[in-house]
Design an enzyme around this catalytic site. Sequence first.
Site, PDB file in Angstrom:
ATOM      1  N   CYS A  92       0.839  -1.194   0.000  1.00 15.67           N
ATOM      2  CA  CYS A  92       0.000   0.000   0.000  1.00 15.67           C
ATOM      3  C   CYS A  92       0.880   1.252   0.000  1.00 15.67           C
ATOM      4  CB  CYS A  92      -0.904  -0.006   1.225  1.00 15.67           C
ATOM      5  SG  CYS A  92      -1.858   1.514   1.423  1.00 15.67           S
ATOM      6  N   GLU A 122       3.556  -4.897   8.896  1.00 18.59           N
ATOM      7  CA  GLU A 122       3.785  -3.524   8.425  1.00 18.59           C
ATOM      8  C   GLU A 122       4.900  -2.858   9.220  1.00 18.59           C
ATOM      9  OE1 GLU A 122       1.744   0.829   8.869  1.00 18.59           O
ATOM     10  OE2 GLU A 122       0.367  -0.819   8.449  1.00 18.59           O
ATOM     11  N   THR A 161      -0.070   2.604  10.135  1.00 16.12           N
ATOM     12  CA  THR A 161      -1.125   3.300   9.395  1.00 16.12           C
ATOM     13  C   THR A 161      -2.524   3.110   9.960  1.00 16.12           C
ATOM     14  OG1 THR A 161      -1.278   1.425   7.881  1.00 16.12           O
ATOM     15  CG2 THR A 161       0.140   3.262   7.220  1.00 16.12           C
ATOM     16  N   CYS A 189      -3.389   6.529   7.886  1.00 15.90           N
ATOM     17  CA  CYS A 189      -4.018   6.848   6.596  1.00 15.90           C
ATOM     18  C   CYS A 189      -5.415   7.438   6.771  1.00 15.90           C
ATOM     19  CB  CYS A 189      -4.050   5.619   5.687  1.00 15.90           C
ATOM     20  SG  CYS A 189      -5.304   4.405   6.107  1.00 15.90           S
ATOM     21  N   SER A 218      -5.227  -5.406  12.524  1.00 13.17           N
ATOM     22  CA  SER A 218      -5.049  -4.300  13.458  1.00 13.17           C
ATOM     23  C   SER A 218      -6.172  -3.277  13.336  1.00 13.17           C
ATOM     24  CB  SER A 218      -3.708  -3.612  13.224  1.00 13.17           C
ATOM     25  OG  SER A 218      -3.563  -2.484  14.057  1.00 13.17           O
ATOM     26  N   SER A 261      -9.939  -4.596   5.243  1.00 18.77           N
ATOM     27  CA  SER A 261      -9.686  -5.790   4.439  1.00 18.77           C
ATOM     28  C   SER A 261     -10.932  -6.658   4.267  1.00 18.77           C
ATOM     29  CB  SER A 261      -8.567  -6.631   5.084  1.00 18.77           C
ATOM     30  OG  SER A 261      -7.347  -5.935   5.108  1.00 18.77           O
TER      31      SER A 261
END
Length: 278
Positions: A92, A122, A161, A189, A218, A261
């Site tokens: 991403c 991540e 994020t 984000c 998460s 997701s």
Amino acid sequence: MKVKLASNYGFCFGVKRAIKIAESYENSSTMGPLIHNQDEINRLKKDFNVGLYQNLKDVSDDDTVIIRTHGIPKDDLKDLKSQNAKVINATCPFVTTPQQIVKKMSAEGYSILIFGDSTHPEVKGVKSYGEDQDDVHVIIETEELDKLKFKHNKIATVAQTTKKKEKYLEIVNTLILKNKEVRVFNTICDATFENQDAARDISEEVDVMVVIGGKNSSNTKQLHSICKENCEDSYLIENDSEINDSWFKNKNLCGITAGASTPDWIIQAVVNKIESID
């Protein structure tokens, strides 16, 4: 049962992009789970024969390998590119940003602080871009700052994020009070902000809340935590098979949100099942 959906929920830009990439490369494999949703991963396997690699030694020459949305550590990406496999990077862009910030600020002599889960893929990837790994620190609670020893008197900080903005602000404020120079980068984000705010709003007006998403995601766990603050009867499920009719006894309105997701087809199945409950 009456159902109301949050004003923002479900697939974010990065996940939509990754799914589209995976669908474009049939018979490929992802390096690590593409996203945190097993049902969607199963769909990609069934419909597009997209497999899964858990480590680099699984990769063979001429394979097509897709880098997951959360990214992978810098050295793993370098090793993968050195092989004869075809590498498609679906990381991403919102994850690539903190990677590059850590790389740049570390090279400029800043100690690095990452707000996030140290075991999350991540965060592992972002951390790997620091030049001095002993001076890249990962924390999840403000209290952990007291135990850290930075090598420099200037610090750069980024966030995972999908973390709560309120918690990041708390950490940043404490950091600023204790250090001479702090560079703060807001790497949470926009989709996370919007989904969290929408979850907070809807959880204030319903008497039962259902959050749909991967149990190891998460951002989904954050949504569930936010909903619990306002609606004690908040439940986290991965799909409609986990719905318990007893949750809705003597309830009038069920709010629904979903992690970044979670695909629409899973959300719709949940909505249909809850609406059918008397």
